[in-house]
Enzyme design. Structure first.
Site, mmCIF file in Angstrom:
data_model
loop_
_atom_site.group_PDB
_atom_site.id
_atom_site.type_symbol
_atom_site.label_atom_id
_atom_site.label_comp_id
_atom_site.label_asym_id
_atom_site.label_seq_id
_atom_site.Cartn_x
_atom_site.Cartn_y
_atom_site.Cartn_z
ATOM 1 N N HIS A 1 0.799 -1.235 0.000
ATOM 2 C CA HIS A 1 0.000 0.000 0.000
ATOM 3 C C HIS A 1 0.828 1.279 0.000
ATOM 4 C CE1 HIS A 1 1.050 0.059 4.213
ATOM 5 N NE2 HIS A 1 0.547 1.266 4.334
HETATM 6 N N1 UDP Z 1 -3.712 -4.868 8.963
HETATM 7 C C1 UDP Z 1 -4.994 -5.344 9.141
HETATM 8 N N2 UDP Z 1 -5.678 -5.791 8.045
HETATM 9 C C2 UDP Z 1 -5.153 -5.814 6.795
HETATM 10 C C3 UDP Z 1 -3.824 -5.327 6.634
HETATM 11 C C4 UDP Z 1 -3.140 -4.858 7.734
HETATM 12 O O1 UDP Z 1 -5.508 -5.358 10.256
HETATM 13 O O2 UDP Z 1 -5.831 -6.221 5.854
HETATM 14 C C5 UDP Z 1 -2.995 -4.384 10.141
HETATM 15 C C6 UDP Z 1 -1.649 -5.019 10.358
HETATM 16 O O3 UDP Z 1 -1.781 -6.213 11.081
HETATM 17 C C7 UDP Z 1 -0.899 -3.946 11.142
HETATM 18 C C8 UDP Z 1 -1.475 -2.671 10.601
HETATM 19 O O4 UDP Z 1 -2.694 -3.007 9.953
HETATM 20 O O5 UDP Z 1 -1.179 -4.030 12.521
HETATM 21 C C9 UDP Z 1 -0.524 -2.063 9.621
HETATM 22 O O6 UDP Z 1 -1.148 -1.045 8.957
HETATM 23 P P1 UDP Z 1 -0.709 -0.557 7.523
HETATM 24 O O7 UDP Z 1 0.025 -1.635 6.823
HETATM 25 O O8 UDP Z 1 -1.930 -0.007 6.889
HETATM 26 O O9 UDP Z 1 0.217 0.694 7.850
HETATM 27 P P2 UDP Z 1 1.754 0.873 8.228
HETATM 28 O O10 UDP Z 1 2.075 -0.022 9.371
HETATM 29 O O11 UDP Z 1 2.557 0.595 7.006
HETATM 30 O O12 UDP Z 1 1.838 2.308 8.610
#
Ligand code: UDP
Length: 351
Positions: A206
């Site tokens: 993403h």
């Molecule tokens: N996550 C979730 N469902 C999904 C994909 C990710 O609950 O379909 C959770 C994942 O387990 C983690 C968090 O979302 O705890 C990460 O968020 P994201 O990847 O959107 O953002 P980033 O961490 O890169 O800022």
């Protein structure tokens, strides 16, 4: 004492859930007021987390989302400033590195309300990432900075941020993983996909650097295809729309599902063989659940995972992605890297 918590995006709901629980347990004197900026608004990117993580419902929803970075940040600042002037909290609590984080930090700092930043000090040193801009600016107006790692603490010192504001507490996402791991549940998967556990790769994509670059996105899907492995991909809405725009065909070995709730994501992480991701949170969760991770980026903020050889940076190089999915296997030697699982307790006691 009034604490105004500002959240707006999926990972922030998860981080705030553990801190809210810690307020309830340890700080009966605190009235936490939760503001959802509206940055993530789909049911499976927002509501599901409030339901299953038992986060108190937001007291306010600003309904700001869907615009450009500038539009979102500007609208949020305006609305948050008004709210802060009415509520006059003792603290404003912001998380991570999204536009909601920066908007909350700027609005509060200019009203002379102290800002506490959870997940401070992380750096990719890539200023083309919107998240990097948000982090740096938020850290520099915050009154107290909660770093998840020693690297984060050191980054803040290197930028001249006073040592006494800089608190190494561990990672609230590690706290979350300990609390929720026994509550994991299997998501609904396509009927034809018969996984037994440990025989699939979990993938998430993403980051703007991948989704906004047609060539990188194509290369990533090439790599996934060439690996020949069964890949489960809960797809972020932005990625879904970009794939349609660029006319990228989903390979047959890639099973795209809608974004899942956190408890279902934990199940996928705990049961897969390997994780391939450009997410910050998912890189760490792979480590928490002892799964090797290849990161679809050229750099990471979570450098200790790479140093520990638990994580391999593969960028968008299709050959490297395919071979790493097949063969990357870190040694099982692991040390704890993200604190003692009590980061949220430390945060609420410190405020
Ligand atoms: N996550 C979730 N469902 C999904 C994909 C990710 O609950 O379909 C959770 C994942 O387990 C983690 C968090 O979302 O705890 C990460 O968020 P994201 O990847 O959107 O953002 P980033 O961490 O890169 O800022």
């Amino acid at each position: 004492m009034k604490v105004l918590t500002i959240i707006g995006a999926r990972p922030q709901f998860i981080k705030a859930a553990v801190v809210s629980r810690a307020f309830n347990e340890h700080r009966p004197d605190v009235q936490e007021i939760i503001v959802h900026t509206g940055q993530h608004y789909d049911a499976n990117m927002s509501d599901v987390f409030f339901d299953e993580l038992e986060i108190p419902k937001p007291d306010y929803n600003l309904g700001v989302g869907g615009g450009t970075h500038g539009q979102n940040t500007g609208r949020m600042i305006e609305k948050l400033e008004g709210l802060m002037m009415d509520i006059r909290p003792e603290w404003v609590l912001v998380y991570g590195d999204t536009d909601s984080t920066l908007a909350g930090a700027l609005a509060a700092a200019k009203l002379h309300i102290p800002v506490a930043h959870v997940e401070a000090g992380l750096r990719s040193f890539n200023r083309r990432m919107p998240e990097e801009i948000n982090r740096v600016l938020t850290d520099h107006v915050a009154a107290i900075l909660f770093s998840p790692t020693e690297t984060g603490r050191q980054n803040l010192l290197n930028e001249g941020i006073a040592e006494e504001k800089n608190k190494l507490v561990g990672d609230v996402m590690y706290d979350a993983s300990l609390f929720y791991k026994d509550k994991a549940r299997k998501p609904l998967l396509p009927e034809e996909l018969r996984i037994k556990g440990d025989d699939f790769v979990l993938c998430t994509i993403h980051r703007a650097e991948n989704t906004n670059d047609p060539q990188r996105l194509k290369d990533i899907f090439h790599g996934l295809n060439d690996s020949g492995e069964t890949i489960v991909l809960p797809m972020h809405p932005r990625t879904r729309s970009k794939i349609a725009d660029y006319g990228i065909a989903i390979p047959e070995n890639v099973w795209v599902i809608d974004p899942v709730g956190y408890l279902e994501m934990v199940w996928l992480e705990a049961n897969c063989r390997l994780v391939a991701t450009d997410s910050g949170g998912v890189q760490k969760e792979a480590f928490f659940y002892s799964k090797p991770c290849i990161t679809l980026r050229n750099e990471t903020e979570w450098v200790e995972l790479v140093d520990a050889r638990w994580n391999r940076l593969v960028g968008a190089d299709s050959g490297l992605i395919a071979s790493s999915i097949k063969f990357f296997s870190p040694e099982k030697m692991r040390q704890p890297l993200y604190g003692d699982g009590d980061a949220a307790d430390k945060i609420v006691m410190e405020l």
